[in-house]
Design a protein around this motif. Structure first.
Motif, PDB file in Angstrom:
ATOM      1  N   CYS A 106       0.845  -1.203   0.000  1.00  0.00           N
ATOM      2  CA  CYS A 106       0.000   0.000   0.000  1.00  0.00           C
ATOM      3  C   CYS A 106       0.881   1.255   0.000  1.00  0.00           C
ATOM      4  CB  CYS A 106      -0.906   0.030   1.229  1.00  0.00           C
ATOM      5  SG  CYS A 106      -2.061  -1.333   1.361  1.00  0.00           S
ATOM      6  N   LYS A 107       1.870   1.247   0.858  1.00  0.00           N
ATOM      7  CA  LYS A 107       2.786   2.386   0.969  1.00  0.00           C
ATOM      8  C   LYS A 107       3.488   2.656  -0.356  1.00  0.00           C
ATOM      9  CE  LYS A 107       7.079   3.583   3.467  1.00  0.00           C
ATOM     10  NZ  LYS A 107       6.839   4.925   3.925  1.00  0.00           N
ATOM     11  N   THR A 108       4.039   1.620  -0.952  1.00  0.00           N
ATOM     12  CA  THR A 108       4.767   1.759  -2.213  1.00  0.00           C
ATOM     13  C   THR A 108       3.852   2.238  -3.336  1.00  0.00           C
ATOM     14  OG1 THR A 108       6.276   0.006  -1.532  1.00  0.00           O
ATOM     15  CG2 THR A 108       6.205   0.527  -3.878  1.00  0.00           C
ATOM     16  N   GLY A 110       4.316   5.980  -4.829  1.00  0.00           N
ATOM     17  CA  GLY A 110       4.716   6.011  -6.231  1.00  0.00           C
ATOM     18  C   GLY A 110       3.769   6.832  -7.088  1.00  0.00           C
ATOM     19  N   ALA A 111       2.473   6.680  -6.851  1.00  0.00           N
ATOM     20  CA  ALA A 111       1.475   7.405  -7.641  1.00  0.00           C
ATOM     21  C   ALA A 111       1.487   8.898  -7.328  1.00  0.00           C
ATOM     22  CB  ALA A 111       0.090   6.829  -7.389  1.00  0.00           C
ATOM     23  N   VAL A 129       5.970  12.975  -0.292  1.00  0.00           N
ATOM     24  CA  VAL A 129       4.832  12.173   0.168  1.00  0.00           C
ATOM     25  C   VAL A 129       5.368  11.071   1.062  1.00  0.00           C
ATOM     26  CG1 VAL A 129       4.880  10.748  -1.915  1.00  0.00           C
ATOM     27  CG2 VAL A 129       2.825  10.795  -0.521  1.00  0.00           C
ATOM     28  N   GLU A 130       4.652  10.824   2.148  1.00  0.00           N
ATOM     29  CA  GLU A 130       5.038   9.758   3.072  1.00  0.00           C
ATOM     30  C   GLU A 130       3.781   9.076   3.591  1.00  0.00           C
ATOM     31  OE1 GLU A 130       7.349   9.051   7.292  1.00  0.00           O
ATOM     32  OE2 GLU A 130       7.673  10.907   6.206  1.00  0.00           O
ATOM     33  N   LEU A 162      -2.261   7.132   7.345  1.00  0.00           N
ATOM     34  CA  LEU A 162      -2.224   8.514   6.876  1.00  0.00           C
ATOM     35  C   LEU A 162      -1.220   8.687   5.743  1.00  0.00           C
ATOM     36  CD1 LEU A 162      -2.193  10.485  10.245  1.00  0.00           C
ATOM     37  CD2 LEU A 162      -4.092  10.309   8.641  1.00  0.00           C
ATOM     38  N   VAL A 163      -1.583   9.562   4.817  1.00  0.00           N
ATOM     39  CA  VAL A 163      -0.665   9.982   3.768  1.00  0.00           C
ATOM     40  C   VAL A 163      -0.365  11.456   4.028  1.00  0.00           C
ATOM     41  CG1 VAL A 163      -0.346  10.328   1.294  1.00  0.00           C
ATOM     42  CG2 VAL A 163      -1.679   8.367   2.116  1.00  0.00           C
TER      43      VAL A 163
END
Length: 69
Positions: free
Chosen positions: A16-18, A22-23, A33-34, A41-42
């Motif tokens: 999910c993180k990747t 990436g998007a 973005v983290e 949370l994003v």
């Protein structure tokens, strides 16, 4: 420069993180973005003169994640 946190309840793993990072990184005007997996949370820093938050949310939704209203 503006920083926002977006709640994405479906975040649960490294994939999910990747996928999300990436998007979102490809959106013009995004500076960083983290994804925080435990808190779902994003955190995104972006130039609000170049991109609107809705465009960033669309990039996340295009990866298959729902963002609550």
């Amino acid at each position: 420069m503006r920083e926002e946190q977006i709640n994405v309840p479906e975040i649960h793993c490294e994939h999910c993180k990747t996928s999300i990072e990436g998007a979102v990184k490809t959106v013009s005007g995004v500076k960083s973005v983290e994804v925080d997996i435990p808190h779902k949370l994003v955190t995104v820093a972006y130039d609000e003169q170049a991109v609107h938050l809705d465009q960033i949310k669309t990039a996340i939704e295009d990866q298959g994640y729902d963002i609550p209203a």
